[in-house]
Design an enzyme around this catalytic site. Structure first.
Site, short mmCIF file in Angstrom:
data_model
loop_
_atom_site.label_atom_id
_atom_site.label_comp_id
_atom_site.label_asym_id
_atom_site.label_seq_id
_atom_site.Cartn_x
_atom_site.Cartn_y
_atom_site.Cartn_z
N PHE A 1 -7.90 12.84 -23.58
CA PHE A 1 -6.87 13.15 -22.59
C PHE A 1 -5.74 12.11 -22.56
CE2 PHE A 1 -10.35 10.87 -20.43
CZ PHE A 1 -9.65 9.79 -19.89
N LYS B 1 0.74 8.35 -7.98
CA LYS B 1 1.07 8.97 -9.26
C LYS B 1 2.13 10.07 -9.11
CE LYS B 1 -3.42 8.08 -11.45
NZ LYS B 1 -4.55 8.72 -12.18
N HIS C 1 -3.97 5.68 -8.54
CA HIS C 1 -4.71 4.75 -9.39
C HIS C 1 -5.08 3.55 -8.53
CE1 HIS C 1 -5.73 1.85 -12.54
NE2 HIS C 1 -5.03 0.99 -11.83
N THR D 1 -12.91 10.05 -9.30
CA THR D 1 -11.85 10.43 -10.24
C THR D 1 -11.60 11.94 -10.21
OG1 THR D 1 -12.61 8.63 -11.66
CG2 THR D 1 -11.11 10.24 -12.65
N ARG E 1 -8.19 11.36 -2.81
CA ARG E 1 -8.28 12.39 -3.86
C ARG E 1 -8.83 13.71 -3.31
NH1 ARG E 1 -10.06 8.17 -8.62
NH2 ARG E 1 -8.00 7.87 -9.52
P1 IDP Z 1 -10.05 6.16 -12.29
O1 IDP Z 1 -8.56 6.47 -12.17
O2 IDP Z 1 -10.85 6.82 -11.20
O3 IDP Z 1 -10.34 4.69 -12.44
P2 IDP Z 1 -10.58 6.49 -15.18
O4 IDP Z 1 -11.85 6.99 -15.76
O5 IDP Z 1 -10.24 5.04 -15.36
O6 IDP Z 1 -10.57 6.89 -13.62
O7 IDP Z 1 -9.41 7.38 -15.80
C1 IDP Z 1 -8.07 7.02 -15.65
C2 IDP Z 1 -7.25 8.26 -15.37
O8 IDP Z 1 -7.28 9.11 -16.52
C3 IDP Z 1 -7.78 9.13 -14.24
O9 IDP Z 1 -7.39 8.68 -12.96
C4 IDP Z 1 -7.16 10.47 -14.58
O10 IDP Z 1 -5.80 10.56 -14.18
C5 IDP Z 1 -7.22 10.47 -16.10
N1 IDP Z 1 -8.42 11.16 -16.58
C6 IDP Z 1 -9.70 10.68 -16.58
N2 IDP Z 1 -10.56 11.59 -17.08
C7 IDP Z 1 -9.81 12.66 -17.41
C8 IDP Z 1 -10.13 13.95 -17.99
O11 IDP Z 1 -11.28 14.25 -18.33
N3 IDP Z 1 -9.05 14.79 -18.18
C9 IDP Z 1 -7.76 14.46 -17.86
N4 IDP Z 1 -7.44 13.27 -17.32
C10 IDP Z 1 -8.44 12.39 -17.09
#
Ligand code: IDP
EC number: 2.7.4.6
Length: 138
Positions: free
Chosen positions: A57, A9, A115, A91, A102
């Site tokens: 978000f 990213k 990602h 995450t 991470r």
């Molecule tokens: P992942 O990337 O671990 O699969 P997801 O829940 O699919 O997690 O969320 C996608 C992306 O959205 C995360 O990697 C992160 O960059 C962003 N994200 C998720 N939750 C939040 C939050 O609460 N605040 C800001 N960004 C978030």
């Protein structure tokens, strides 16, 4: 062998961390079989994260993902999807295990460096958004 889709990213490209992250990926036994550096358009980022469009978000996420270049990758291994999820870590970096990407590199839950696909089905869809078959060399 199976495949997963990965993005290094903008927080990672901005801090010149792509080599260090690739080293963690390769040391874990995942093979980088396709890779390119691209700048996502707003439309591309919105389509990619469409599943999150109702989340509070979403705007911030799309803004961050389009702010700087990213590196998109196809990774290959036995059970590539769960293997890469393990290497990535949770995450929220505060909850990520020691040694995960991470834990090592992420700045926050939003700027969390990588990602990785969450299922084989989504891996196939995401890979096809960025790579032709001819660009993937196993
Ligand atoms: P992942 O990337 O671990 O699969 P997801 O829940 O699919 O997690 O969320 C996608 C992306 O959205 C995360 O990697 C992160 O960059 C962003 N994200 C998720 N939750 C939040 C939050 O609460 N605040 C800001 N960004 C978030």
């Amino acid at each position: 062998m199976s495949r997963t889709f990965s993005i290094l990213k903008p927080d990672a490209t901005r801090r010149n961390l792509t080599g260090k992250i690739n080293a963690v990926i390769e040391e874990a036994g995942l093979r980088i079989v396709a890779q390119k550096r691209v700048k996502l358009s707003t439309a591309q980022a919105e389509a990619f994260y469409g599943v999150h469009k109702e989340r509070p978000f979403f705007g911030e996420l799309v803004g961050q993902m389009t702010a700087e270049p990213v590196v998109v990758q196809v990774l290959e291994a036995d059970d590539a999807v769960p293997k890469y999820r393990e290497v990535m870590g949770a995450t929220n970096p505060e909850q990520a295990d020691e040694g995960t990407i991470r834990k090592l590199f992420a700045l926050s839950i939003g700027e969390n460096s990588v990602h990785g696909s969450d299922s084989d089905e989504n891996a196939a869809i995401e890979i096809a958004q960025f790579f032709t078959d001819a660009e993937i060399v196993g």
